[in-house]
Design a protein around this motif. Structure first.
Motif, mmCIF file in Angstrom:
data_model
loop_
_atom_site.group_PDB
_atom_site.id
_atom_site.type_symbol
_atom_site.label_atom_id
_atom_site.label_comp_id
_atom_site.label_asym_id
_atom_site.label_seq_id
_atom_site.Cartn_x
_atom_site.Cartn_y
_atom_site.Cartn_z
ATOM 1 N N ASP A 56 -1.607 -0.949 -3.205
ATOM 2 C CA ASP A 56 -3.030 -1.243 -1.649
ATOM 3 C C ASP A 56 -2.885 -2.195 -0.690
ATOM 4 O O ASP A 56 -1.699 -2.400 -0.799
ATOM 5 C CB ASP A 56 -3.943 -1.028 -2.228
ATOM 6 C CG ASP A 56 -5.758 -0.953 -1.992
ATOM 7 O OD1 ASP A 56 -5.001 -0.809 -0.216
ATOM 8 O OD2 ASP A 56 -6.894 -0.077 -2.716
ATOM 9 N N GLU A 57 -3.743 -2.954 0.340
ATOM 10 C CA GLU A 57 -3.742 -4.042 0.678
ATOM 11 C C GLU A 57 -5.052 -4.794 1.496
ATOM 12 O O GLU A 57 -6.185 -4.215 0.344
ATOM 13 C CB GLU A 57 -3.245 -2.987 2.190
ATOM 14 C CG GLU A 57 -3.578 -2.668 3.099
ATOM 15 C CD GLU A 57 -3.593 -1.741 4.237
ATOM 16 O OE1 GLU A 57 -2.585 -2.301 4.608
ATOM 17 O OE2 GLU A 57 -4.294 -0.502 4.251
ATOM 18 N N LYS A 88 1.005 -1.293 0.419
ATOM 19 C CA LYS A 88 0.083 -0.241 -0.103
ATOM 20 C C LYS A 88 1.090 1.169 -0.265
ATOM 21 O O LYS A 88 2.164 1.847 1.028
ATOM 22 C CB LYS A 88 -1.046 -0.017 1.233
ATOM 23 C CG LYS A 88 -1.749 1.500 1.310
ATOM 24 C CD LYS A 88 -2.921 0.827 2.081
ATOM 25 C CE LYS A 88 -3.822 2.670 2.576
ATOM 26 N NZ LYS A 88 -4.001 2.472 0.850
#
Length: 229
Positions: A46-47, A31
Motif C-alpha cells: 500500500d502507500e 503499493k
C-alpha cells in the motif's frame, strides 16, 4: 483512526501552499508491488496518502458538514458507498497526494467529484482532471499475472519513472526480488497543476503542496486571497 496531522497554509497573490506533517514509523512506498517467489509473482502493498477536498463555488452544506456533505453511505452494503453530489451543478475539487504513485514525480493527483455516472461503480463520481499526457500507469501484463516492466536499473528499486522501464526478464530475478507496481511521470494539463514535495525522515512524513490560486480550469476551485474557503 489515524495519526494526528499538523496542517499549515500560506498564500500570496499567486499561490496557495499547504504543508502537512504526521508521524509514521514506515515510509510505505510499495503499493501493488510485485514480489517474485522464484516461479511466479505475488502482488501486495500500500502507500500513504493525504487528501484535501474543496467545494467549487459556494456550498453551504459542505461549509457546515465538511466531506460528510458529499458522503453517500446509507446503504447497508459498504461497497456501494460513494463520494460526490446529487446534481451536476455541485462539484468538488480533490487534491490526492500519493506516496507511491505521485510523490516521486513531484505532483499531487488533481481530481474532482460530481454525480455518480455509473450506479454500479462508486468511483465513477470521482473523475481525474483533464490531461494531455503523463501520469502513473499500472505495471501489469494483460493476463494480470505479473509486471509488464522492470527498471533498467534492475529489481528492488523504489520507483520506475517513465523512460526507465524495460521489458520484464525473470531470468535476472531471484526469489524475494520486488518490482514496483506502477510506471510514473508527471501529467501535463489540469491533472498535474499541483506541485508537491514529500519527504519521509526520522519517523515522520512532511508534504508540501503548491498550486496557483486560480488555474483557470473548470475542474479546479478558484481561491480569492482573503476570502475564506
Amino acid at each position: 483512526a489515524g495519526p494526528n496531522v499538523i496542517v499549515q497554509a500560506v498564500y500570496d497573490d499567486k499561490y496557495l501552499v499547504i504543508r502537512t506533517e504526521w508521524a509514521d514509523p514506515t515510509e510505505t512506498l510499495g503499493k501493488s508491488a510485485w514480489t517474485w517467489d522464484g516461479a511466479a509473482f505475488k502482488k501486495a502493498g500500500d502507500e500513504d496518502r493525504v487528501m484535501f477536498t474543496f467545494p467549487i463555488g459556494n456550498n453551504a452544506e459542505f461549509a457546515s458538514k465538511g466531506c460528510a456533505a458529499a458522503c453517500h453511505s446509507t446503504d447497508p452494503d459498504e461497497k456501494t458507498w460513494w463520494m460526490g453530489s446529487d446534481t451536476a451543478e455541485v462539484k468538488y475539487d480533490s487534491w490526492h497526494w500519493k506516496s507511491a504513485r505521485t510523490h516521486p514525480a513531484g505532483y499531487t493527483d488533481d481530481q474532482w467529484w460530481n454525480i455518480l455516472k455509473d450506479p454500479t461503480t462508486p468511483g465513477s463520481s470521482r473523475p481525474n482532471d483533464a490531461k494531455t499526457k503523463g501520469g502513473y500507469s499500472d505495471n501489469i501484463t494483460e493476463d494480470k499475472t505479473g509486471p509488464k516492466f522492470m527498471s533498467s536499473q534492475g529489481a528492488n528499486v523504489k520507483f520506475i519513472m517513465a523512460g526507465e522501464e524495460v521489458a520484464i526478464d525473470t531470468s535476472t530475478l531471484k526469489a524475494g526480488d520486488v518490482i514496483p507496481g506502477f510506471v510514473l511521470s508527471k501529467p501535463d494539463g489540469s491533472r498535474g497543476d499541483i506541485e508537491a514535495k514529500g519527504e519521509w525522515a526520522n519517523g515522520k512524513w512532511v508534504v508540501i503542496q503548491r498550486r496557483l490560486l486560480n488555474t483557470g480550469n473548470e475542474d479546479d476551485v478558484a481561491f480569492t486571497a482573503g476570502k475564506p474557503v
